[in-house]
Scaffold this motif. Structure first.
Motif, PDB file in Angstrom:
ATOM      1  N   ALA D 327     -50.076  31.272   8.917  1.00 52.80           N
ATOM      2  CA  ALA D 327     -49.554  30.374   9.950  1.00 52.80           C
ATOM      3  C   ALA D 327     -49.318  28.972   9.399  1.00 52.80           C
ATOM      4  O   ALA D 327     -48.344  28.305   9.746  1.00 52.80           O
ATOM      5  N   GLN D 328     -50.199  28.564   8.517  1.00 55.15           N
ATOM      6  CA  GLN D 328     -50.056  27.235   7.930  1.00 55.15           C
ATOM      7  C   GLN D 328     -48.801  27.162   7.063  1.00 55.15           C
ATOM      8  O   GLN D 328     -48.068  26.177   7.084  1.00 55.15           O
ATOM      9  N   ILE D 329     -48.594  28.227   6.310  1.00 51.26           N
ATOM     10  CA  ILE D 329     -47.384  28.269   5.485  1.00 51.26           C
ATOM     11  C   ILE D 329     -46.136  28.210   6.355  1.00 51.26           C
ATOM     12  O   ILE D 329     -45.200  27.451   6.074  1.00 51.26           O
ATOM     13  N   ARG D 330     -46.141  29.000   7.446  1.00 49.75           N
ATOM     14  CA  ARG D 330     -44.988  28.961   8.359  1.00 49.75           C
ATOM     15  C   ARG D 330     -44.774  27.553   8.898  1.00 49.75           C
ATOM     16  O   ARG D 330     -43.659  27.052   8.960  1.00 49.75           O
ATOM     17  N   PHE D 331     -45.880  26.921   9.263  1.00 57.96           N
ATOM     18  CA  PHE D 331     -45.789  25.564   9.798  1.00 57.96           C
ATOM     19  C   PHE D 331     -45.121  24.611   8.810  1.00 57.96           C
ATOM     20  O   PHE D 331     -44.182  23.885   9.138  1.00 57.96           O
ATOM     21  N   TYR D 332     -45.603  24.657   7.553  1.00 58.37           N
ATOM     22  CA  TYR D 332     -45.040  23.771   6.533  1.00 58.37           C
ATOM     23  C   TYR D 332     -43.569  24.100   6.264  1.00 58.37           C
ATOM     24  O   TYR D 332     -42.757  23.209   6.038  1.00 58.37           O
ATOM     25  N   ARG D 333     -43.224  25.383   6.291  1.00 61.88           N
ATOM     26  CA  ARG D 333     -41.825  25.753   6.016  1.00 61.88           C
ATOM     27  C   ARG D 333     -40.900  25.262   7.133  1.00 61.88           C
ATOM     28  O   ARG D 333     -39.812  24.741   6.855  1.00 61.88           O
ATOM     29  N   ASN D 334     -41.355  25.435   8.365  1.00 64.75           N
ATOM     30  CA  ASN D 334     -40.535  24.945   9.479  1.00 64.75           C
ATOM     31  C   ASN D 334     -40.317  23.445   9.345  1.00 64.75           C
ATOM     32  O   ASN D 334     -39.212  22.936   9.568  1.00 64.75           O
TER      33      ASN D 334
END
Lengths: 405, 405, 405, 405
Positions: D327-334
């Motif tokens: 989820a953290q990775i998704r957050f940073y990518r967004n």
């Protein structure tokens, strides 16, 4: 190889010192050599530079190590040196200072006037040669410059000897005076032999210049530091006073027989040689223990000076390029007379003058020869654009006056 | 204090360098400063001393660190220095070399003839001052010696500036030429300010002597080492040849636009200032990548020189105190003509002469003043028994000839 | 600032040590502190590591210097420390070892059994506090851990105190055991205070690991070196023998009144405190001068041991992880009896056993707390993937046997 | 000896490195070896440790020097080693890294996937063997562990090889991480050979412990420093992006033919060997010059990453002992998508995860054998009171996540 014939010694200056010859191991283990553990290399310099507690034994081992490096370097350049010569040169440097007494300068002025420590080193080497079946013959020939390859002697005693290289490096290391570092490793790489004489390759000129300037710095900043001079002169005055009292028949109890002997006898070259073994018992401990005892001596001059030296409550020193004014000395002496309630004659133990001097480069006594690629050699003071010039070969003289601050 | 405003950088030379001001952090992070990572401090010296790969960025940080030490020392002696002045002096030294191009000597001869790197440093500082709301005003005033406390400028540019102290120490450290160590820590302790001028306390004289002699050694042994000269001159010849070919309309493909611009344009003070940003993209990478490319250039002179420089198959050098004999140059050129099948004009890229010179101490341009205890100050060349004398203030000139060995 | 209130001391370990407070200058100049010049930090370690001649005075100055560095570092991180606390902590560390006697281990076993040197340091500090108008109140409170900021005491006495940092670094430096270097500069940068306790920042974990491993190495390679143990135990045996002879009414002349007093009196906590001034005259010189005198003592045991210790003709030592076999001890004793013609009881002075032990990390007595970025603190033995684990907290015990080789 | 067969190189780490064999001089002068001047030993570590600019050439010379020291030490202990074997071992270590490409980790991931640098070193050695009349036969046999004296190979590749000793010492020296110093000089003194295997004498145990702990520190504090990881991973992403663009038929101009070839060809073991000469033209300059060029590439992802890497405006990194939350990775990518206006696929070049791991001591692959005085040998993890234990032989894994800060 048997373990007992190889010993590795940690040295913070040179890393590891390896001893791998049974004769050298035996000489290092000899009480005469072990005595050097109890003689500080720099006498009272530790009162200014607290790290300067290193011993003459440590210096002797370091110089021995550098001799090995220098000989290997010369051999790798094709200079012919036999195993016997290697051993001789190493023994000679190992023992070159074995004749030093404690606080040499003070002793040489007062206790053993007129006998140089090199004379004593030679006497001890000859004595050891008897005990070790003449195995030191070559070493003694090299030490006394009677060997037919002069460069071996020059490695022991000359402008670029390993003695100097070790003590300048070592004293610089232990005092923390890092500007005194001389870069001996490069100088050793640049040494060469030409017509039997030790020389320096042309490209080593700048290293030599730096060596001489670092030495100059060590002299004025460390060896002739005014506080060091004050302490050494106080020891001289203490011994003079003690001798004086002894001559007057007063008790001056010493901490050892050996010290008492040298304090109360009139020593000259001959009777010293008879008492070589007694000399070899003398070390810093005798001097310091005796002075500690004299802190409570009934003689006010002696006890005062001893208390001051032990507690580092030293005389003050003024240095100058001009001789002190006699009026100033009289003024200081009068002051001491009234403060301590002593006579004018006694005041002279607290207020006195002296001289310190040093030559940066002396091309006459001990020259440094530069060997050029074309085979020509020149004294370093004569190469083009020389930093090291004639004016540096005149000794610089400084006057000092010690007084009670 | 917020963590983001304090940064500690490991430096093998000085231990830890602390940056604790947001403006300094911002300037260090700026691309103009980061560019200095890609410019070696000692250009081609690493061809002789393989450790000499350190960068101008590293030197700038080191000099910044020493400035902090020097300012603290002076403040602890009672010299008044405000926070604003401290920051200004630190910024000025941090950026003093920001105008250096890659392989400066070569560039200054060929690509940007006649524009000194200090001029460029100032231009970049002024440019940064605009971006940073004039926060560099004091720094610029100090850098240009228009500030009313001259000692601040003297710490940046003078015989005893922290620039020299850092680069001599750093270059000595990374080359491994340990005799070049100057003992900056003691010199910094001995600095003082008298009537607004930077001076050295009397007891620092021997340290200064050693500093000047170590510098002299670094010049002749490192900076003007004949192999280093050979490599730098080969780069000059490569650029001259490439310019010549470009003038003749031949393709000389560069690895970057920036490099191509400076190679093919006639640069003078004015148009350079217009293209400051382009200059700030130029670094060692552009030069080396271009030369690697030219190893396969159709021009035999260019490709030969580039291949030799990259593979460290350098021209030979002879140094002498006398100007080379023109006959010898002709001889070498003829030899190249026949070996490489090139014209005499082309042979001049392989066989040429030049001069290197250095002054040990120049008392006129930048003096070192010694402050005596009695308040009198004297130039170091005028104190008693000076090592540093007038003969050392004349530049020493050496001639060299490069040729194909 | 007046020159007399600022003194710079060269230290090869830390560079320059600055003393800039009149009270500290006065205490350094006090005879009680100057006595530490005549007590070697590492007793007989110099018999193995010839460079290890440094003194307790030098260590005290070094620890004082590191205290200043540590306090500055903590202040720069926002830890509140007043000038009074700074001075107190510096005084406390300066004097923390002032109660050490010569060759402490031997003395603590024999001459002054049961009185720890810290007790003596405190007594001397209290005595000095009287002379200096209670200016040492804060120092004494910190030293005895009665001050309300425990981290100040922990800087003096704890797993990461500046005492250890200095002596490990200094002993490593002077012995030349370069692997013993602990990297104190980085540890000091990583220190922090959390809830009044001294802690280490998370990113300092690896430095702490290396510190503990370097300490472990110094213990087994240097402090508990078998030859060092041999020499120290020989001194213990010499003093035991001399006491025995004195009890029997035989003359055992000492080089000083102070030494004689402690040799012949039954010392306990009370009468020692009455004779504090006498204790403060005792140093290595008294011990060594007395032993040199005893080399010619009529008692064969005493003279033999003294001669061996002075000439470094030491007893042999075998170390083992298992207790020695009593049969072996009997064998060696019989051998000595026949070789020296002495009784079995006397042989016990030449052949005896003992134990050496060391704990790498003791998390109970003195822990090292790591402070994580999230504010949590943990003992270093509990962090993930810890090198430092419970097995290292059990003391390692080694047995040794000394005998005549 | 002719001057041309002896060369002395200044090395700040080891002092002077002597080369005194014509074959070694020839190989050092070969363009394949000289290429290592243009490959930094520590890739992007200089972004954190500005001194870490030293080259693979410098390391190769240093390891060669240590090999000579180690061989001399073993010979002085009676281990039989012929001149031919000495030369072979020295050649093998000199060339052991000759197959390294620029920024090896990045290249091994992307440009030359699956070809280890040791394979390339061997291929180059074989190629050189052809040019030098099979004079490298013994070197190759030792390098590939086919020589009948395994200790010679172990000196090149093993837990205690001179490769590690040099790079740990050298990296520690140039980064200024002084706690990383391993004390190689003592380890070298403790090496011995038993039944053909390289071992360590019993008294070297503590030095080995310190060596392993210093190595552990260097890994986590330097080699796997999160900023270093960030820079290296950015280079990986840059190359991946460039390949991707090339596959899509878009222009990705390279600064050199060699780089272009490896970027655009599918490289495997076979075709690489055909293009060995092309590989030997590749160095850091090609990579950096190309990236500088791509700062202005029309592709936003490529130009952004290149600009950030050159200007040291790096991605942020979080390290943890637990795998990152998707989820953290998704957050940073967004976040990146919206900030840079790029697709989610493109955002993966800025936000990604990875692992770093290191084993302190692996007793299975490469053990350290301790040789006891009684002739028994044991793995260091099995000696009494071992610091180095089984838990240290499990690799420690750390997860990281890179993102745009």
């Amino acid at each position: 190889m048997a373990l007992s014939t190889r010993k590795i010694i940690n040295d913070p200056v040179h890393g590891f010192i390896t001893i791998d010859h049974p004769l050298i191991l035996d000489l290092v283990a000899h009480p005469y050599f072990q005595r050097l553990r109890r003689i500080k290399q720099m006498a009272f310099a530790m009162l200014v530079y607290p790290g300067a507690e290193h011993t003459r034994l440590h210096h002797a081992l370091g110089a021995y190590h550098l001799m090995g490096v220098a000989l290997n370097e010369l051999k790798s350049k094709g200079v012919e040196i036999t195993d016997e010569e290697c051993l001789g040169a190493k023994l000679a440097i190992l023992l070159h200072d074995v004749g030093h007494g404690p606080f040499s300068h003070a002793l040489e002025h007062t206790l053993i006037p007129g006998v140089h420590h090199e004379t004593l080193s030679l006497a001890i080497m000859q004595h050891l040669n008897d005990s070790f079946s003449n195995q030191l013959d070559t070493a003694i020939a090299i030490f006394t410059n009677q060997y037919h390859k002069p460069f071996l002697h020059q490695l022991i005693s000359g402008q670029l000897d390993v003695d100097r290289m070790d003590y300048l490096t070592r004293d610089s290391f232990f005092t923390g005076v890092s500007e005194g570092v001389i870069g001996y490793d490069r100088i050793l790489k640049m040494l060469t032999v030409h017509e039997g004489q030790l020389m320096v390759e042309e490209k080593g000129i700048f290293s030599i210049e730096k060596f001489l300037v670092a030495r100059r710095l060590m002299y004025w900043q460390v060896y002739l530091h005014k506080t060091v001079i004050a302490a050494e002169m106080m020891l001289v005055k203490i011994l003079e006073r003690a001798r004086r009292l002894a001559e007057q028949g007063r008790a001056v109890p010493s901490s050892s027989k050996a010290f008492h002997f040298f304090l109360t006898q009139e020593i000259n070259h001959e009777n010293l040689m008879q008492h070589l073994d007694l000399f070899c018992r003398l070390d810093d401990v005798d001097v310091l223990a005796t002075i500690k005892g004299w802190m409570e001596h009934p003689d006010a001059v002696l006890s005062n000076l001893c208390t001051r030296l032990i507690n580092r409550s030293l005389l003050k020193v003024k240095m100058s390029t001009e001789a002190p004014d006699p009026a100033q000395i009289r003024f200081y002496r009068n002051d001491v007379c009234s403060r301590l309630g002593i006579s004018e004659e006694e005041a002279a133990y607290f207020v006195f003058e002296g001289e310190a001097n040093n030559t940066t480069y002396n091309p006459i006594d001990e020259s440094i020869q530069i060997l050029f690629k074309n085979g020509v050699s020149k004294d370093i003071s004569r190469v083009d654009h020389a930093l090291i010039q004639h004016n540096l070969s005149t000794p610089v003289k400084k006057y000092y006056i010690c007084y009670l601050g």
